[in-house]
Design a protein around this motif. Sequence first.
Motif, PDB file in Angstrom:
ATOM      1  N   ARG A  65       0.830  -1.211   0.000  1.00 51.80           N
ATOM      2  CA  ARG A  65       0.000   0.000   0.000  1.00 51.80           C
ATOM      3  C   ARG A  65       0.860   1.254   0.000  1.00 51.80           C
ATOM      4  NH1 ARG A  65      -1.787   3.278   4.068  1.00 51.80           N
ATOM      5  NH2 ARG A  65      -0.809   1.908   5.615  1.00 51.80           N
ATOM      6  N   LYS A  66       1.896   1.279   0.820  1.00 53.69           N
ATOM      7  CA  LYS A  66       2.779   2.449   0.870  1.00 53.69           C
ATOM      8  C   LYS A  66       3.907   2.261  -0.137  1.00 53.69           C
ATOM      9  CE  LYS A  66       3.551   2.543   5.373  1.00 53.69           C
ATOM     10  NZ  LYS A  66       4.104   3.044   6.651  1.00 53.69           N
ATOM     11  N   ASN A  67       3.607   2.604  -1.374  1.00 54.66           N
ATOM     12  CA  ASN A  67       4.650   2.584  -2.396  1.00 54.66           C
ATOM     13  C   ASN A  67       4.584   3.872  -3.187  1.00 54.66           C
ATOM     14  OD1 ASN A  67       3.663   2.145  -5.430  1.00 54.66           O
ATOM     15  ND2 ASN A  67       2.216   1.030  -4.108  1.00 54.66           N
ATOM     16  N   ASP A  68       5.705   4.268  -3.724  1.00 52.66           N
ATOM     17  CA  ASP A  68       5.789   5.450  -4.576  1.00 52.66           C
ATOM     18  C   ASP A  68       6.127   4.965  -5.980  1.00 52.66           C
ATOM     19  OD1 ASP A  68       6.523   7.740  -6.008  1.00 52.66           O
ATOM     20  OD2 ASP A  68       7.286   8.748  -4.220  1.00 52.66           O
ATOM     21  N   PRO A  69       5.134   4.879  -6.868  1.00 50.90           N
ATOM     22  CA  PRO A  69       5.388   4.323  -8.204  1.00 50.90           C
ATOM     23  C   PRO A  69       6.282   5.201  -9.069  1.00 50.90           C
ATOM     24  CG  PRO A  69       3.189   5.274  -8.106  1.00 50.90           C
ATOM     25  CD  PRO A  69       3.743   5.323  -6.716  1.00 50.90           C
ATOM     26  N   PHE A  70       6.511   6.430  -8.644  1.00 50.51           N
ATOM     27  CA  PHE A  70       7.319   7.349  -9.439  1.00 50.51           C
ATOM     28  C   PHE A  70       8.793   7.262  -9.061  1.00 50.51           C
ATOM     29  CE2 PHE A  70       3.147   9.043  -8.351  1.00 50.51           C
ATOM     30  CZ  PHE A  70       2.547   8.957  -9.606  1.00 50.51           C
ATOM     31  N   LEU A  71       9.065   6.945  -7.795  1.00 52.00           N
ATOM     32  CA  LEU A  71      10.452   6.830  -7.346  1.00 52.00           C
ATOM     33  C   LEU A  71      10.876   5.386  -7.145  1.00 52.00           C
ATOM     34  CD1 LEU A  71      10.553   9.734  -4.739  1.00 52.00           C
ATOM     35  CD2 LEU A  71      11.325   9.776  -7.114  1.00 52.00           C
ATOM     36  N   PRO A 281       6.697  14.726   4.937  1.00 52.71           N
ATOM     37  CA  PRO A 281       6.789  16.169   5.216  1.00 52.71           C
ATOM     38  C   PRO A 281       6.716  17.015   3.953  1.00 52.71           C
ATOM     39  CG  PRO A 281       8.922  15.086   5.515  1.00 52.71           C
ATOM     40  CD  PRO A 281       7.912  14.001   5.358  1.00 52.71           C
ATOM     41  N   ASN A 282       6.933  16.382   2.791  1.00 52.94           N
ATOM     42  CA  ASN A 282       6.872  17.135   1.535  1.00 52.94           C
ATOM     43  C   ASN A 282       5.448  17.318   1.028  1.00 52.94           C
ATOM     44  OD1 ASN A 282       9.753  17.218   1.239  1.00 52.94           O
ATOM     45  ND2 ASN A 282       9.688  15.083   0.560  1.00 52.94           N
ATOM     46  N   LEU A 283       4.496  16.579   1.615  1.00 56.54           N
ATOM     47  CA  LEU A 283       3.178  16.481   1.016  1.00 56.54           C
ATOM     48  C   LEU A 283       2.411  17.792   1.056  1.00 56.54           C
ATOM     49  CD1 LEU A 283       1.842  14.160  -0.418  1.00 56.54           C
ATOM     50  CD2 LEU A 283       0.631  13.587   1.673  1.00 56.54           C
ATOM     51  N   ASP A 284       2.517  18.548   2.142  1.00 58.53           N
ATOM     52  CA  ASP A 284       1.749  19.780   2.259  1.00 58.53           C
ATOM     53  C   ASP A 284       2.139  20.789   1.185  1.00 58.53           C
ATOM     54  OD1 ASP A 284       0.455  18.677   4.369  1.00 58.53           O
ATOM     55  OD2 ASP A 284       1.415  19.895   5.916  1.00 58.53           O
ATOM     56  N   SER A 467       4.414  13.927  -6.796  1.00 55.41           N
ATOM     57  CA  SER A 467       3.023  13.964  -6.332  1.00 55.41           C
ATOM     58  C   SER A 467       2.782  13.116  -5.096  1.00 55.41           C
ATOM     59  CB  SER A 467       2.078  13.525  -7.453  1.00 55.41           C
ATOM     60  OG  SER A 467       2.272  12.168  -7.787  1.00 55.41           O
ATOM     61  N   ALA A 468       3.581  12.068  -4.887  1.00 54.03           N
ATOM     62  CA  ALA A 468       3.407  11.234  -3.698  1.00 54.03           C
ATOM     63  C   ALA A 468       4.175  11.777  -2.498  1.00 54.03           C
ATOM     64  CB  ALA A 468       3.846   9.801  -3.990  1.00 54.03           C
ATOM     65  N   GLY A 469       4.904  12.865  -2.674  1.00 55.61           N
ATOM     66  CA  GLY A 469       5.641  13.460  -1.569  1.00 55.61           C
ATOM     67  C   GLY A 469       6.961  12.789  -1.265  1.00 55.61           C
ATOM     68  N   GLY A 470       7.417  11.917  -2.166  1.00 50.97           N
ATOM     69  CA  GLY A 470       8.673  11.214  -1.926  1.00 50.97           C
ATOM     70  C   GLY A 470       9.889  12.106  -2.042  1.00 50.97           C
ATOM     71  N   ILE A 471       9.778  13.170  -2.791  1.00 46.47           N
ATOM     72  CA  ILE A 471      10.857  14.156  -2.878  1.00 46.47           C
ATOM     73  C   ILE A 471      10.255  15.541  -2.721  1.00 46.47           C
ATOM     74  CG2 ILE A 471      12.359  12.740  -4.317  1.00 46.47           C
ATOM     75  CD1 ILE A 471      11.483  14.303  -6.738  1.00 46.47           C
ATOM     76  N   GLY A 472      11.061  16.457  -2.252  1.00 49.63           N
ATOM     77  CA  GLY A 472      10.599  17.813  -2.039  1.00 49.63           C
ATOM     78  C   GLY A 472      10.664  18.651  -3.298  1.00 49.63           C
TER      79      GLY A 472
END
Length: 597
Positions: A65-71, A281-284, A467-472
């Motif tokens: 469930r917690k995966n980042d398909p972009f990174l 923390p990048n999501l906001d 978009s998933a907040g994996g990078i700032g």
Amino acid sequence: MSSAHLLGRKAVLLSVAAILFLALFPQMFAMLAGPQPWNGSYFVSNYDEPAYSAYVNALIRGEPRKNDPFLGTADSPQTPQPETLYSVQFIPPYAIATPARLLGITASTAFILLAAFIAVFSTMTIYRLLLDVTGDELIAVVGPVVVLCLGTAVAFQGELRNLIDGRLLADFFPYLRRYQPGFAFPIFFLLCLFTWKAIVTESKGNLVKFSLAAGALFVVLVFSYFYLWTAAAAWLACFIIVSCLVDRGRSKQFLTASGLIGAIGTVALIPYFYLLSLRSPNLDSVQLLVHTRMPEFASPSMTVGILIAAAAIFLVRGSETARARLPMIVSFALTPVILFNQQIITGRSLQPVHYELFIANYVVLVAAMLLAAAVRAQGGDTRPLRFQRGLVCLGVAAFGWGLFEAYGSTNRGMTVAAIRDASVPVISAASKDRSPAPIILASNFVTADFIPSVGNARSFWNPHTSSAGGIGVAENKERFYKYLYFSGYTAKDLDAALRANSFEVTAAIFGSERALPSLGSNAKGITAEEIRAESAKFEAYSKGIDPTTAYDPLIDHVIVPAEGEQTLANLDRWYTRDDGRDFGLFRLYRLAQRPAP
């Protein structure tokens, strides 16, 4: 059952067929009129759909469930991942990915089928809501066509805005955006239906049953889409308050129903907010959360809703039956007022344009259809046959406008759709060439954005990387610089793209809120000086690339046009290419790290 009732039940199939045809129109048009053979991609009608299909594709492949398909990052005991809006709003993607995995179908095929499901379910739900509240078969049959076909225009988007000022934020039918809000959109109206049933029933057993059902649907909305569950909460509060004011003698029943629904909803919100507390923390910053208490007056849906509410209060005051419908009319009409001004109390505003596009426009149209039925029920239609003919003409006109919306959107998107579909074979080949998850650099944004939705590959960079907040924001910008560098773009090319206001380029450099100010608030315009400064920064960055940055991350393949291939001198400085393979419009090169001199 009367023959008229039977006719109404059969007539709703016409509404279902009409909405289903419009929902699948872009896909059918692309498959029949586009390049042959069609390679299986779904027609993207909204900019964010590839991000959602990327997450669904990851789930189909068995990612957690917690995966980042972009990174390419996934949750594990060794590398725990933060929560994202994809992982928190998990019901729709799992509801799509689980049967897709069992049936062995791709994310694209699942999204094609999903469009049909949303169209049919939405039509039938709105039909049943209108029928139960009004008892008017004709209103119930025509209503879904009016609501679903005119929603884009009421939000002042699509073809209406394109005709008036030549620009638009969204087109086609926003409620169909897969999978948000599409999957949960009809569930919102089903919740409204069960709430209505709970407050009009004479049976205590049914009161509890329908309230529990509405509460369960609220739970589904909570873990489906933020803008729908908050809209449901706003509507429910408005509906109960107006109901108590209109019929104080039944306040106990109203409060009992809302108490049961609210209690279930509160239980769901506890884990929901806990998961949100674990977000990246990048999501906001990615989601453009704004702290403000300024009221909103410019919403087209809110304006229409206020006018409908005023008309209802003035017109619906005769029969007891008509008055009983007043809370439904007023609550649907005034819900946008709450949605667009909740920040006065909460102090937070999160891209309110999503309310405009995905729910506020539709609820005010439901209110309009309920108002028409109420006026008719209390004798406002002195010529019933003329009223019926008018409703039929309204339905036909709404369908005609819907066809205009569908054709306009399809026509604008055909070129991009053809590029996306032509990308499928080359992405598939690259995915199979290396494992477990090759990194592909595609020199055009369309292909780059679609890579995570096909096979097991991921993009070096694409418009949804952050978009998933994996990078700032800063790291995404640096990755974009590197993408431009390897793709052969120069500082002059960047300058030209920024001046042309290319959304993907401008959003990566300045943020999506400045590339598209309607997404947020307080966004200032981009100046020529800022563009010159960014072009200079990119030029300096290009000159300063070293082995540490060049190979982070390593690129496995590059996809470029088969004809008119751009200069890849920067890429060749760090990688060697094989002879390449052609796949229609594209050429695929396998890369290897160039030995150090």
